[in-house]
Design an enzyme around this catalytic site. Sequence first.
Site, PDB file in Angstrom:
ATOM      1  CD  GLU A   1     -23.851  -8.022  19.631  1.00 39.41           C
ATOM      2  OE1 GLU A   1     -23.147  -8.739  20.366  1.00 39.41           O
ATOM      3  OE2 GLU A   1     -23.759  -8.035  18.397  1.00 39.41           O
TER       4      GLU A   1
ATOM      5  CE1 TYR B   1     -18.596  -8.302  21.156  1.00 38.83           C
ATOM      6  CE2 TYR B   1     -20.594  -8.345  22.499  1.00 38.83           C
ATOM      7  CZ  TYR B   1     -19.933  -8.660  21.328  1.00 38.83           C
ATOM      8  OH  TYR B   1     -20.589  -9.293  20.328  1.00 38.83           O
TER       9      TYR B   1
ATOM     10  CG  ASP C   1     -16.034 -11.720  20.848  1.00 37.68           C
ATOM     11  OD1 ASP C   1     -14.991 -11.569  20.176  1.00 37.68           O
ATOM     12  OD2 ASP C   1     -16.983 -12.424  20.460  1.00 37.68           O
TER      13      ASP C   1
END
Length: 345
Positions: A43, A126, A144
């Site tokens: 991520e 996020y 996102d």
Amino acid sequence: MKTNKQNPDFLCIGVKLLKWFSVHGRDLPFRKTDDPYKIWICEIIFQQTRIQQGLNHYHRFINRFPDVQTLAEASSDEVLLHWKGLGYYSRALNIHKASHQIMENFGGVFPQEYDDILSLKGVGKYTAAAVHSICFGGHLPAVDGNFYRVLSRIFADDYDISTTGAFSHFSSLALLMMPLGKAGEFNQAMMDLGSEICRPRNPYCEICPLNADCTAFQLKKVHEFPKKLKKIKPTELQLQYAFVQHGDHFLIRRRNESSIWKKLYEFPTEIDEKYKTYELDSTEIKHKLTHRNLTVIIRHFIIKSQEEFENLAEEGGFHIVDYEQSAAKSFPKPLENYLKIRFEK
DNA sequence: AACGCGGGGCT
DNA sequence: AGCCCAGCGTT
């Protein structure tokens, strides 16, 4: 924790999306694991970074740092080296700090609670939602750029995505259609739809599984969404360097932690004027970054005497490296290109 | 709320 | 030449 905010009509859209994802979802390496450490790393790497661009870095990073302990024990230099070429280098420094947080605050075990994940350096709303939903069954949308684009088109929603409120605005919309217990899949499905179908330009609306539900498509106004008012305007920046060469050796130093290329290596920015008789030529490089238009001027000095070369390094506190070594250092792109021209022409 | 932060791909 | 990408931290 927000739960059960679904709306029956919108939930139907989420179910369609999941069905599409089960058939057309991308086959990505980090989809094969449920190790929160690996999901976390991926991520971070893929923040503002396309999958194709970061995939090799992801493999190298996981190979060298397979778990939190290994990462925590590594030097920040080596972590930076594995980030070389990815950009946004504070991500690498934050990952390293976060590994220490996990060791000290969570006994070396990746935290399962949303707030604990969010407390890690470099992890924002996020990333916390993504890891929490994918690894621990959390029910939060990982909003996102893909969410902004897909949702703004489906609802023909002209909420300005460059404002602070955009995250919570589109979170609420996402929650309406997110099936309970499926947040992890839903989040990844939105990313794949946004990347493969609902692309920024020239989206494949004709084959989109949601085109019957997409208001923008029905109105033939897909190109109007998402709405984004704030534009980034690059500023000019000029850098001066001294490339001081002795055979295949040259001088480097470390950048500080401010401005661009945080803690990467660079050439000395200046050397004493008494060496100016050794100046051979000067090169000007133009380089565009997202936020800067760079002009890099590199003056080339050749020092014949080994003793003088070493004195110069001593005076300025510079490191001496050779070209082979330099390939293992984290240089900014323009300086790396300059080295290639110097040594491989 | 605004700004700084990279590099690469696409139109 | 401009826009966007699995955003976040600082001020």
